[in-house]
Motif scaffolding. Structure first.
Motif, PDB file in Angstrom:
ATOM      1  N   GLU A 120      -6.005  49.543  68.328  1.00 39.24           N
ATOM      2  CA  GLU A 120      -5.127  50.699  68.534  1.00 39.24           C
ATOM      3  C   GLU A 120      -4.380  50.567  69.862  1.00 39.24           C
ATOM      4  O   GLU A 120      -3.168  50.782  69.928  1.00 39.24           O
ATOM      5  CB  GLU A 120      -5.943  52.001  68.503  1.00 39.24           C
ATOM      6  N   GLN A 121      -5.099  50.204  70.913  1.00 34.20           N
ATOM      7  CA  GLN A 121      -4.496  50.105  72.246  1.00 34.20           C
ATOM      8  C   GLN A 121      -3.426  49.012  72.308  1.00 34.20           C
ATOM      9  O   GLN A 121      -2.419  49.178  72.994  1.00 34.20           O
ATOM     10  CB  GLN A 121      -5.583  49.837  73.284  1.00 34.20           C
ATOM     11  N   TYR A 122      -3.647  47.901  71.605  1.00 33.82           N
ATOM     12  CA  TYR A 122      -2.715  46.782  71.669  1.00 33.82           C
ATOM     13  C   TYR A 122      -1.895  46.638  70.383  1.00 33.82           C
ATOM     14  O   TYR A 122      -1.378  45.564  70.090  1.00 33.82           O
ATOM     15  CB  TYR A 122      -3.470  45.481  71.977  1.00 33.82           C
ATOM     16  N   LYS A 123      -1.770  47.731  69.648  1.00 35.21           N
ATOM     17  CA  LYS A 123      -1.037  47.755  68.377  1.00 35.21           C
ATOM     18  C   LYS A 123       0.355  47.142  68.556  1.00 35.21           C
ATOM     19  O   LYS A 123       1.088  47.496  69.473  1.00 35.21           O
ATOM     20  CB  LYS A 123      -0.918  49.207  67.900  1.00 35.21           C
ATOM     21  N   GLY A 124       0.682  46.204  67.674  1.00 35.47           N
ATOM     22  CA  GLY A 124       1.976  45.552  67.719  1.00 35.47           C
ATOM     23  C   GLY A 124       2.022  44.333  68.620  1.00 35.47           C
ATOM     24  O   GLY A 124       2.955  43.548  68.554  1.00 35.47           O
ATOM     25  N   LYS A 125       1.013  44.154  69.487  1.00 36.96           N
ATOM     26  CA  LYS A 125       0.989  43.012  70.401  1.00 36.96           C
ATOM     27  C   LYS A 125      -0.142  42.042  70.064  1.00 36.96           C
ATOM     28  O   LYS A 125       0.070  40.846  69.960  1.00 36.96           O
ATOM     29  CB  LYS A 125       0.864  43.496  71.834  1.00 36.96           C
ATOM     30  N   TYR A 126      -1.355  42.579  69.919  1.00 39.06           N
ATOM     31  CA  TYR A 126      -2.529  41.770  69.566  1.00 39.06           C
ATOM     32  C   TYR A 126      -3.257  42.453  68.420  1.00 39.06           C
ATOM     33  O   TYR A 126      -3.196  43.668  68.262  1.00 39.06           O
ATOM     34  CB  TYR A 126      -3.513  41.649  70.737  1.00 39.06           C
ATOM     35  N   LYS A 185       2.844  40.250  62.874  1.00 36.17           N
ATOM     36  CA  LYS A 185       3.703  39.954  64.019  1.00 36.17           C
ATOM     37  C   LYS A 185       2.906  39.869  65.320  1.00 36.17           C
ATOM     38  O   LYS A 185       3.388  39.348  66.313  1.00 36.17           O
ATOM     39  CB  LYS A 185       4.787  41.029  64.152  1.00 36.17           C
ATOM     40  N   GLU A 186       1.689  40.398  65.307  1.00 36.10           N
ATOM     41  CA  GLU A 186       0.849  40.388  66.499  1.00 36.10           C
ATOM     42  C   GLU A 186       0.234  39.003  66.701  1.00 36.10           C
ATOM     43  O   GLU A 186       0.136  38.222  65.773  1.00 36.10           O
ATOM     44  CB  GLU A 186      -0.322  41.374  66.355  1.00 36.10           C
ATOM     45  N   GLU A 187      -0.196  38.747  67.932  1.00 34.85           N
ATOM     46  CA  GLU A 187      -1.005  37.551  68.174  1.00 34.85           C
ATOM     47  C   GLU A 187      -2.381  37.852  67.610  1.00 34.85           C
ATOM     48  O   GLU A 187      -3.005  38.855  67.955  1.00 34.85           O
ATOM     49  CB  GLU A 187      -1.091  37.236  69.662  1.00 34.85           C
ATOM     50  N   VAL A 240      -5.587  51.013  62.080  1.00 33.46           N
ATOM     51  CA  VAL A 240      -4.551  50.041  62.392  1.00 33.46           C
ATOM     52  C   VAL A 240      -4.614  48.898  61.395  1.00 33.46           C
ATOM     53  O   VAL A 240      -5.669  48.348  61.132  1.00 33.46           O
ATOM     54  CB  VAL A 240      -4.729  49.492  63.833  1.00 33.46           C
ATOM     55  N   THR A 241      -3.470  48.551  60.835  1.00 33.26           N
ATOM     56  CA  THR A 241      -3.371  47.422  59.913  1.00 33.26           C
ATOM     57  C   THR A 241      -2.505  46.350  60.563  1.00 33.26           C
ATOM     58  O   THR A 241      -1.460  46.659  61.144  1.00 33.26           O
ATOM     59  CB  THR A 241      -2.732  47.861  58.580  1.00 33.26           C
TER      60      THR A 241
END
Length: 140
Positions: free
Chosen positions: A83-89, A51-53, A46-47
């Protein structure tokens, strides 16, 4: 509030991850070398997109180069979290070597850039962080 929850969740996950494999390391914390603390922006597959927090976690070992089983466990937990919070955190890892860790952590605290999650020895050091407000009470 959300950042506090996520930081608490990550801290708990890291503690549980460290309990899953206990070893004694003879590594003296070569980590990031003597040039200073570094921040990783890629964890596992994951990179961060920006945009994530962002959550910062500070440790004294290079999580991509270590042979220490506890440090490898931390890396696995962070990779799973990202990985689990990809795009959010996204958890950014700040590393330095063991000998410089307290100095670098104190410098970050003093400059107002305290990592969201960090490891510290109990006793006077922990009391100092709690009394200054750098460490939050996560008992909620």
């Amino acid at each position: 509030m959300v950042k506090r929850f996520v930081s608490g969740f990550l801290a708990a996950a890291l503690v549980l991850g460290s309990l899953s494999g206990c070893s004694v390391s003879t590594d003296t914390g070569g980590g990031a070398g003597s040039s200073g603390a570094t921040t990783e922006t890629t964890s596992g597959s994951v990179t961060a997109t920006g945009k994530e927090e962002q959550i910062t976690w500070m440790f004294w070992d290079d999580l991509n180069a270590t042979e220490d089983l506890i440090s490898k466990g931390y890396k696995q937990v962070i990779d799973r979290f990202n990985e689990q919070y990809k795009g959010k955190y996204y958890c950014n890892v700040v590393t330095t070597n063991l000998e410089e860790y307290p100095t670098k952590l104190n410098a970050l605290v003093t400059s107002g850039n305290t990592p969201d999650v960090f490891i510290c020895n109990p006793g006077p050091n922990l009391t100092q962080y709690v009394e200054s407000g750098a460490a939050a009470d996560l008992t909620d």
